[in-house]
Design an enzyme around this catalytic site. Structure first.
Site, PDB file in Angstrom:
ATOM      1  N   HIS A   1      -8.624  -4.561  -1.363  1.00  0.00           N
ATOM      2  CA  HIS A   1      -7.127  -4.099  -0.855  1.00  0.00           C
ATOM      3  C   HIS A   1      -6.452  -4.961   0.199  1.00  0.00           C
ATOM      4  CE1 HIS A   1      -4.446  -0.841  -0.924  1.00  0.00           C
ATOM      5  NE2 HIS A   1      -4.485  -0.924   0.628  1.00  0.00           N
TER       6      HIS A   1
ATOM      7  N   ASP B   1     -10.410  -3.601  -5.375  1.00  0.00           N
ATOM      8  CA  ASP B   1      -9.925  -2.466  -4.465  1.00  0.00           C
ATOM      9  C   ASP B   1     -10.843  -1.483  -4.647  1.00  0.00           C
ATOM     10  OD1 ASP B   1      -8.493  -0.893  -2.976  1.00  0.00           O
ATOM     11  OD2 ASP B   1      -6.651  -1.446  -3.519  1.00  0.00           O
TER      12      ASP B   1
ATOM     13  N   SER C   1       0.829  -1.288   0.074  1.00  0.00           N
ATOM     14  CA  SER C   1      -0.041  -0.004   0.186  1.00  0.00           C
ATOM     15  C   SER C   1       0.833   1.409  -0.024  1.00  0.00           C
ATOM     16  CB  SER C   1      -0.957  -0.128   1.235  1.00  0.00           C
ATOM     17  OG  SER C   1      -2.174   0.622   0.993  1.00  0.00           O
TER      18      SER C   1
END
Length: 323
Positions: free
Chosen positions: A293, A238, A115
């Protein structure tokens, strides 16, 4: 708690230790050290993160894993994912990695970013790159920034307060030097999709490392193009990173939903940060994986560790570079 870019779901990976891994090597060469940088709301000592590191060592025995941290206290390291000046944080990481005796004496290192840790590792490569990064892999990162802040839960008042600060004055000096996600927020014109003047003028981090301002830092392009491989994973479902295509440096018009791929953007065509040069030598890789995610499977991680971080891969790249 704010869910934007968190790596806490990697705790699901506890099961991967049961996955059979190679027990022999195809080369006597030692694997390169591996840098791992976690995401928002996580910390360097988290069980899920170390499970990933254990798997990396299991696939490539002898790998020295360095978990990037901004404080030795896990709680303070977690806080630093929300609050801090990214320019100062990356400078600290540059100093810490250069001072590590194993990393500083290695011929190169590999790097894995989760991330927001992905674009921070890229910032390290562009600004410092010592120790030199050979292969960089990012998962669900925000290389072209975020266009929206995540919505909080109905009773998550801490999150609501934090988001309120972000939204109230994104381009103010205090916010741009203290609140981490604001420093990779990218505001665009609704009709054209191009970045706003406010973003180009006041962005503390993203506008700089993407070389979007008129004066370009040529060192950024040189350093990033020196990678052997830059692999960017996007999660198919996501909904945390908005827009998810940011993970591939694509530009999305939030109003129309139109996506401009990296190769059609000036950042690539004019090679502001070395992506075109990297692509021309076959070192730019666009990948996608199923799920939301940071919903990572053991199969995906094992494939990454075998394909991009194995000693045999490093030897093959060295031979190609010598030709």
């Amino acid at each position: 708690m704010l869910h934007l870019l968190t790596l806490s779901t990697l705790l699901l990976l506890r099961t991967i230790v049961a996955t059979p891994a190679p027990t022999s090597r195809t080369s006597q060469t030692e694997p390169l050290p591996l840098l791992v940088w976690h995401g928002l709301g996580d910390n360097y000592a988290a069980d899920g993160l170390h499970t990933v590191g254990d798997l990396a060592e299991q696939v490539n025995p002898g790998t020295y894993i360095y978990y990037i941290r901004l404080d030795e206290s896990p709680d303070s390291d977690k806080t630093a994912t929300f609050f801090g000046n990214l320019t100062e944080q990356i400078a600290q990481v540059c100093d810490d990695l250069a001072a590590d005796p194993i990393l500083s004496s290695a011929p190169a290192v590999n790097a894995l970013g989760f991330s927001q840790g992905g674009q921070f590792l890229r910032g390290f490569v562009e600004r410092c790159n010592f120790p030199r990064v050979k292969n960089l892999v990012t998962f669900g990162s925000q290389h072209n920034g975020i266009a929206k802040y995540q919505i909080c839960g109905a009773t998550d008042w801490l999150c609501k307060t934090y988001i309120g600060l972000l939204k109230a004055n994104t381009w103010g000096h205090w916010v741009q030097s203290h609140l981490v996600p604001a420093q990779y927020f990218r505001a665009t014109n609704e009709s054209t999709g191009e970045p706003t003047d406010e973003y180009l003028t006041y962005s503390n981090f993203l506008a700089d490392i993407n070389n979007e301002r008129n004066i370009k830092n040529t060192t950024y392009a040189t350093n990033l193009a020196s990678l052997d491989t830059f692999v960017m994973y996007v999660f198919d479902e996501d909904t945390t990173v908005i827009p998810k295509e940011s993970g591939w440096f694509a530009q999305t018009n939030i109003s129309s939903g139109e996506v401009t791929r990296l190769q059609d953007r000036d950042i690539y065509k004019e090679d502001w940060i070395g992506l075109r040069k990297l692509d021309e030598k076959g070192g730019l890789v666009f990948k996608s994986t199923e799920g939301g995610h940071m919903r990572l499977s053991d199969d995906v991680l094992v494939d990454v560790f075998k394909k991009y971080f194995s000693p045999s891969k490093n030897e093959d790249q060295n031979e190609q570079n010598e030709l």
